[in-house]
Design an enzyme around this catalytic site. Sequence first.
Site, PDB file in Angstrom:
ATOM      1  N   SER A 113      -4.714   6.725  -3.197  1.00  0.00           N
ATOM      2  CA  SER A 113      -3.835   7.872  -3.059  1.00  0.00           C
ATOM      3  C   SER A 113      -4.225   9.052  -3.941  1.00  0.00           C
ATOM      4  O   SER A 113      -5.326   9.563  -3.832  1.00  0.00           O
ATOM      5  CB  SER A 113      -2.400   7.417  -3.334  1.00  0.00           C
ATOM      6  OG  SER A 113      -1.526   8.449  -3.051  1.00  0.00           O
ATOM      7  N   ASP A 280      -4.910  10.563   0.291  1.00  0.00           N
ATOM      8  CA  ASP A 280      -4.853   9.918   1.610  1.00  0.00           C
ATOM      9  C   ASP A 280      -3.927  10.628   2.584  1.00  0.00           C
ATOM     10  O   ASP A 280      -3.629  10.101   3.660  1.00  0.00           O
ATOM     11  CB  ASP A 280      -4.452   8.443   1.468  1.00  0.00           C
ATOM     12  CG  ASP A 280      -3.097   8.254   0.816  1.00  0.00           C
ATOM     13  OD1 ASP A 280      -2.687   9.142   0.043  1.00  0.00           O
ATOM     14  OD2 ASP A 280      -2.440   7.232   1.055  1.00  0.00           O
ATOM     15  N   ASP A 282      -0.677  11.512   2.547  1.00  0.00           N
ATOM     16  CA  ASP A 282       0.735  11.220   2.806  1.00  0.00           C
ATOM     17  C   ASP A 282       1.687  12.029   1.927  1.00  0.00           C
ATOM     18  O   ASP A 282       2.877  12.105   2.219  1.00  0.00           O
ATOM     19  CB  ASP A 282       1.030   9.711   2.727  1.00  0.00           C
ATOM     20  CG  ASP A 282       0.641   9.085   1.405  1.00  0.00           C
ATOM     21  OD1 ASP A 282       0.167   9.812   0.515  1.00  0.00           O
ATOM     22  OD2 ASP A 282       0.811   7.855   1.260  1.00  0.00           O
ATOM     23  N   ARG A 283       1.180  12.622   0.863  1.00  0.00           N
ATOM     24  CA  ARG A 283       2.072  13.430   0.012  1.00  0.00           C
ATOM     25  C   ARG A 283       1.978  14.901   0.383  1.00  0.00           C
ATOM     26  O   ARG A 283       1.006  15.331   0.992  1.00  0.00           O
ATOM     27  CB  ARG A 283       1.659  13.301  -1.458  1.00  0.00           C
ATOM     28  CG  ARG A 283       1.814  11.909  -1.997  1.00  0.00           C
ATOM     29  CD  ARG A 283       1.549  11.899  -3.483  1.00  0.00           C
ATOM     30  NE  ARG A 283       1.826  10.573  -4.008  1.00  0.00           N
ATOM     31  CZ  ARG A 283       2.166  10.322  -5.259  1.00  0.00           C
ATOM     32  NH1 ARG A 283       2.251  11.304  -6.137  1.00  0.00           N
ATOM     33  NH2 ARG A 283       2.403   9.088  -5.655  1.00  0.00           N
ATOM     34  N   GLU A 364      11.020  11.076  -1.133  1.00  0.00           N
ATOM     35  CA  GLU A 364      10.970  10.671  -2.531  1.00  0.00           C
ATOM     36  C   GLU A 364      10.587  11.870  -3.396  1.00  0.00           C
ATOM     37  O   GLU A 364       9.888  12.781  -2.942  1.00  0.00           O
ATOM     38  CB  GLU A 364       9.919   9.589  -2.722  1.00  0.00           C
ATOM     39  CG  GLU A 364      10.185   8.323  -1.962  1.00  0.00           C
ATOM     40  CD  GLU A 364       9.152   7.271  -2.309  1.00  0.00           C
ATOM     41  OE1 GLU A 364       9.450   6.398  -3.122  1.00  0.00           O
ATOM     42  OE2 GLU A 364       8.029   7.346  -1.774  1.00  0.00           O
TER      43      GLU A 364
HETATM   44  C1  G16 Z   1       3.256   5.464  -3.789  1.00  0.00           C
HETATM   45  C2  G16 Z   1       4.390   4.987  -2.943  1.00  0.00           C
HETATM   46  C3  G16 Z   1       5.578   5.876  -3.126  1.00  0.00           C
HETATM   47  C4  G16 Z   1       5.945   5.987  -4.592  1.00  0.00           C
HETATM   48  C5  G16 Z   1       4.740   6.469  -5.363  1.00  0.00           C
HETATM   49  C6  G16 Z   1       4.944   6.522  -6.865  1.00  0.00           C
HETATM   50  O1  G16 Z   1       2.813   6.696  -3.330  1.00  0.00           O
HETATM   51  O2  G16 Z   1       4.041   4.973  -1.584  1.00  0.00           O
HETATM   52  O3  G16 Z   1       6.629   5.354  -2.395  1.00  0.00           O
HETATM   53  O4  G16 Z   1       6.999   6.877  -4.771  1.00  0.00           O
HETATM   54  O5  G16 Z   1       3.659   5.590  -5.122  1.00  0.00           O
HETATM   55  O6  G16 Z   1       5.042   5.264  -7.369  1.00  0.00           O
HETATM   56  P1  G16 Z   1       5.047   4.986  -8.919  1.00  0.00           P
HETATM   57  O7  G16 Z   1       6.137   5.853  -9.503  1.00  0.00           O
HETATM   58  O8  G16 Z   1       5.315   3.532  -8.996  1.00  0.00           O
HETATM   59  O9  G16 Z   1       3.707   5.402  -9.479  1.00  0.00           O
HETATM   60  P2  G16 Z   1       1.274   6.984  -3.097  1.00  0.00           P
HETATM   61  O10 G16 Z   1       1.215   8.356  -2.544  1.00  0.00           O
HETATM   62  O11 G16 Z   1       0.635   6.837  -4.459  1.00  0.00           O
HETATM   63  O12 G16 Z   1       0.824   5.915  -2.157  1.00  0.00           O
END
Ligand code: G16
Length: 544
Positions: A113, A280, A282-283, A364
């Site tokens: 990501s 990737d 998605d954000r 989120e």
């Molecule tokens: C992933 C998850 C998200 C989450 C984010 C942050 O995002 O898909 O749902 O909010 O990690 O997670 P953490 O606070 O545990 O680091 P991504 O975009 O990294 O796949």
Amino acid sequence: MQINIMSTEPYTDQNPGTSGLRKKVKIFQKPGYLENFVQAIFDSLEDISGKTLVLGGDGRYFNREAIQVIIKIAIANGFGELIIGQGGLLSTPAASHIIRKNNALGGLILSASHNPGGPDEDFGIKYNVSNGGPAPEKYTDEFYARSKTITRYKTVQIENIDLDCIGSQAVSGVSIRIIDPVSDYADLMASIFDFEVLKNSISSGYTTLLFDAMHAITGPYAKRILVDMLGATPESVINAEPLEDFGGHHPDPNLAHAHELAQVMFSVTAPTFGAASDGDGDRNMITGSHIFVTPSDSLAIMAANAQLIPAYAQGLSGVARSMPTSQAVDRVAARLNIPCYETPTGWKFFGNLLDAGKITLCGEESFGTGSDHIREKDGLWAVLFWLNLIAVKHQSVADIVHEHWRTFGRNMYCRHDYEAVESSIANALITDLRNLLPTLAGQAFGNYIVNYADEFSYEDPVDGSFSKNQGIRIGFENGSRIVYRLSGTGTVGATLRIYLEKFEPDAALHGQDAQVALAELAELAERFCEIKKRTGRTAADVVT
Ligand code: G16
């Protein structure tokens, strides 16, 4: 077909985090490391014989090599068809769509990501299930358990597959389809948004835009959709070429890391709309001329205006947000008289709600928003949503945001990240916080009286599964909150996230800087957890 059974030794650290297994590339390159984890996934799945697997990644260093390894293991394990993005590329949202569209058993997405890429940086792998969404915990727990006992993996000895040539071929009786990674996704976007309105808004000059692909996967998607289909100028997409090391940057769409975009958006030459996506795809980060939209506000604004978008014109069945995300969307849901669900951090927790039709939109604070069109968060979808809103409402980003605050009040919000904290310090901090919780309720700290202090847990309303220890929350009588969590996506030490939120109903104060409005809460947050004192640091590494 000759299947080779290879002996292997289990690794003990293959526990998937918030979103798949993320480690340094060097760890993934250890003998059998990738092979073990992939075989552990396949061993955990029921009957994969003859089924379809989707495969692709964000193009980071080790992507191509890993895909060749996975193809061989997938063939040996009996999949009937592999659908692979050309060049080994697929954005996470596109992979989700392709899994759904082809009724695949699931997909493997290779990405860490927003984490940096390169030989000394991060790699990752996650499995998505047949609904297109990230594997829920019951699966990831099994993958981990299996990885700890694995003694063999299966593979076949074949030539590497040409990943660059679109088309189908049969290899050892398995159909291997190399597809254009963009087309299906672009068609899906055209079915959700009003592309004619968007084209007019751009060609008339009403909307001028800048999209920062951060040398990550969304470059080809943004060029096809924003430039080729919607008529934006080629210069509207910057850092468009996916690079294995993302040009040496963190492909993390926030004001700190998307600094090239941020500089332009806060300058005199700012276009009307600016956005960025991550490694990737998605954000998303949404900005307008001289304004940054927090992801929590963005979700709330989308929910409040969704009926203006063709695919959501019938209204929303419900909305959901992760627990640390601000409660701005709750206010919209209350006004629309629709349910609002609060889930733990991790997109996988939205899957059941989306499948059951309980929600249409979700999001989120970590720069993710999405809808029931797929089962992942979706960066370019969010960009198109905003462009569609701007075109239909004929308002600037700033006007849309200010109008929203006037109508619903403003949830002042920010997140402080302390990265690469020694794990022992971070764990002690959480233990001490946990012990402090029972003493806090009813106590007054300046203007803040503690209403509740607990650790968040979640019972899934669809399948009843229960997740505990999902973040520490201290809520105050005026609706403000402090939330603490350890990140589940980092690869070095621990990352402490502190989330601060305060509701401001007074329109005269909506223009306040969030850091100023939240200063007292930030001091309280430090008083409770003492991260600065424990680490000797003077400030958070990243404030978003
Ligand atoms: C992933 C998850 C998200 C989450 C984010 C942050 O995002 O898909 O749902 O909010 O990690 O997670 P953490 O606070 O545990 O680091 P991504 O975009 O990294 O796949």
